[in-house]
Motif scaffolding. Structure first.
Motif, PDB file in Angstrom:
ATOM      1  N   ALA A 109      35.686 -38.817  14.305  1.00  0.00           N
ATOM      2  CA  ALA A 109      35.805 -37.850  15.610  1.00  0.00           C
ATOM      3  C   ALA A 109      34.694 -36.824  16.007  1.00  0.00           C
ATOM      4  N   PRO A 110      34.799 -36.605  17.131  1.00  0.00           N
ATOM      5  CA  PRO A 110      33.875 -35.306  17.351  1.00  0.00           C
ATOM      6  C   PRO A 110      34.508 -34.047  16.618  1.00  0.00           C
ATOM      7  N   LYS A 111      33.468 -33.202  15.810  1.00  0.00           N
ATOM      8  CA  LYS A 111      33.786 -32.097  15.135  1.00  0.00           C
ATOM      9  C   LYS A 111      34.850 -31.152  15.792  1.00  0.00           C
ATOM     10  N   ALA A 112      34.583 -30.965  17.276  1.00  0.00           N
ATOM     11  CA  ALA A 112      35.249 -30.178  18.130  1.00  0.00           C
ATOM     12  C   ALA A 112      36.754 -30.422  18.063  1.00  0.00           C
ATOM     13  N   LEU A 113      37.081 -31.482  17.573  1.00  0.00           N
ATOM     14  CA  LEU A 113      38.630 -31.618  17.616  1.00  0.00           C
ATOM     15  C   LEU A 113      39.365 -31.064  16.613  1.00  0.00           C
ATOM     16  N   VAL A 114      38.724 -30.782  15.435  1.00  0.00           N
ATOM     17  CA  VAL A 114      39.279 -29.567  14.125  1.00  0.00           C
ATOM     18  C   VAL A 114      38.525 -28.508  14.227  1.00  0.00           C
ATOM     19  N   GLU A 115      37.674 -28.131  15.276  1.00  0.00           N
ATOM     20  CA  GLU A 115      36.880 -26.795  15.110  1.00  0.00           C
ATOM     21  C   GLU A 115      38.078 -25.686  15.185  1.00  0.00           C
ATOM     22  N   ARG A 164      29.470 -34.349   9.111  1.00  0.00           N
ATOM     23  CA  ARG A 164      28.236 -34.546   9.316  1.00  0.00           C
ATOM     24  C   ARG A 164      27.911 -34.136  10.721  1.00  0.00           C
ATOM     25  N   GLY A 165      26.822 -33.135  10.923  1.00  0.00           N
ATOM     26  CA  GLY A 165      26.534 -32.914  12.344  1.00  0.00           C
ATOM     27  C   GLY A 165      27.639 -32.584  13.305  1.00  0.00           C
ATOM     28  N   ALA A 166      27.639 -33.354  14.490  1.00  0.00           N
ATOM     29  CA  ALA A 166      28.856 -32.878  15.497  1.00  0.00           C
ATOM     30  C   ALA A 166      30.124 -33.752  15.258  1.00  0.00           C
ATOM     31  N   ALA A 167      30.201 -34.610  14.034  1.00  0.00           N
ATOM     32  CA  ALA A 167      31.202 -35.421  13.742  1.00  0.00           C
ATOM     33  C   ALA A 167      32.098 -35.202  12.403  1.00  0.00           C
ATOM     34  N   VAL A 168      33.368 -35.569  12.483  1.00  0.00           N
ATOM     35  CA  VAL A 168      34.120 -35.503  11.192  1.00  0.00           C
ATOM     36  C   VAL A 168      34.472 -36.730  10.636  1.00  0.00           C
ATOM     37  N   LEU A 169      34.667 -37.244   9.370  1.00  0.00           N
ATOM     38  CA  LEU A 169      35.139 -38.566   8.962  1.00  0.00           C
ATOM     39  C   LEU A 169      36.437 -38.011   8.246  1.00  0.00           C
ATOM     40  N   HIS A 170      37.527 -38.745   8.842  1.00  0.00           N
ATOM     41  CA  HIS A 170      38.765 -38.471   7.867  1.00  0.00           C
ATOM     42  C   HIS A 170      39.368 -40.086   7.248  1.00  0.00           C
ATOM     43  N   HIS A 171      39.589 -40.031   6.275  1.00  0.00           N
ATOM     44  CA  HIS A 171      40.055 -41.413   5.828  1.00  0.00           C
ATOM     45  C   HIS A 171      41.223 -41.239   4.835  1.00  0.00           C
ATOM     46  N   VAL A 172      41.860 -42.248   4.672  1.00  0.00           N
ATOM     47  CA  VAL A 172      43.268 -42.260   4.005  1.00  0.00           C
ATOM     48  C   VAL A 172      43.363 -43.683   3.343  1.00  0.00           C
ATOM     49  N   THR A 173      43.782 -43.692   2.248  1.00  0.00           N
ATOM     50  CA  THR A 173      44.416 -44.924   1.467  1.00  0.00           C
ATOM     51  C   THR A 173      45.727 -44.703   1.166  1.00  0.00           C
TER      52      THR A 173
END
Length: 265
Positions: A109-115, A164-173
């Motif tokens: 997602a764009p990092k702006a989503l969780v800014e 990283r940069g303008a994005a965020v990775l969120h993952h779940v197991t």
């Protein structure tokens, strides 16, 4: 987060066009590489925000970027069971996965989503759609800070993030039908946690979704996708030839190397 900010944040999901990727079963190293590639592609604006559900072609222990192989894994037991040890680009704890026994997904997602959110709030916010989906099948689930999803019956899964940069990775197991005995042979930390709790059965600490719901794994994933689609909109997407090529190169240059796998011995 207060109610007003929560409402505004939920509306923010629809500010983006979202894609859903289902690649079919992939090897553990392919999943590790794709997480980095898709994060970078979203950060660069070459890919729309994306939800990806993983299918595992082989069992693995997935280490967080800062974890010690020695401390977390019984390497002899992993080899005996044919379980590959891989390292991801996010933090968090070690996860034991087998084909068909977990539900794993990534959000790019764009990092702006969780800014402006704390890490605690960002974790809970990114997985709120899953809590709603679980509620619809009868599981009262909640976030246990910082990164655990749990229920009255026990822990369901864990999350991790990388930015990283303008994005965020969120993952779940999440555990669907985990082999607790095998997990305890392979993960050292699992033994310690159970010992600390005075618990002799891993099933009392991690309670899989299959036993909690009685539903097929595919039905649970479909419910999660439906809730995400209701909240944010979601269109089918595919991996591009460029993304696949970069991922393949990253496997050989980074993720399959001893330097990366044993980054923390």
């Amino acid at each position: 987060m207060n109610l007003a900010s929560t409402g505004g944040r939920q509306a923010a999901w629809r500010a983006y066009d979202w894609q859903l990727i289902d690649t079919g079963p992939l090897q553990p190293l392919q999943h590790m590489a794709l997480d980095e590639v898709l994060l970078d592609e979203v950060a660069a604006g070459r890919r729309l925000p994306t939800l990806r559900f993983w299918e595992w072609a082989a069992p693995a222990v997935v280490l967080g970027i800062f974890q010690s192989v020695r401390n977390e894994v019984d390497a002899a037991a992993a080899q005996r069971h044919g379980v590959e040890i891989v390292r991801r680009i996010s933090g968090g704890g070690a996860m034991f996965v087998e084909p068909g026994n977990t539900i794993t997904y990534s959000i790019y997602a764009p990092k702006a989503l969780v800014e402006g959110m704390s890490f605690k709030d960002a974790y809970a916010f990114m997985d709120d759609f899953v809590l709603e989906a679980l509620g619809e099948v009868g599981i009262r689930a909640w976030y246990q800070p910082l990164n655990d999803i749990t229920s009255d019956a026990g822990k369901i899964g864990g999350a991790a993030q990388a930015r990283r940069g303008a994005a965020v990775l969120h993952h779940v197991t999440m555990a669907y039908d985990i082999d607790a005995d095998k997990m305890l042979q392979i993960l050292r930390i699992g033994r310690e946690k159970l010992s600390d709790k005075g618990t002799t059965s891993a099933a009392k600490r991690v309670d899989p979704l299959r036993s909690q719901t009685g539903l097929p794994r595919a039905v649970l994933i479909d419910r999660m996708v439906d809730v995400f689609k209701r909240r944010a909109g979601l269109q089918p997407g595919v991996l591009t030839p460029h993304e696949l090529a970069v991922a393949e190169a990253l496997i050989h240059e980074k993720f399959a190397t001893d330097a990366w796998r044993a980054k923390v011995p």
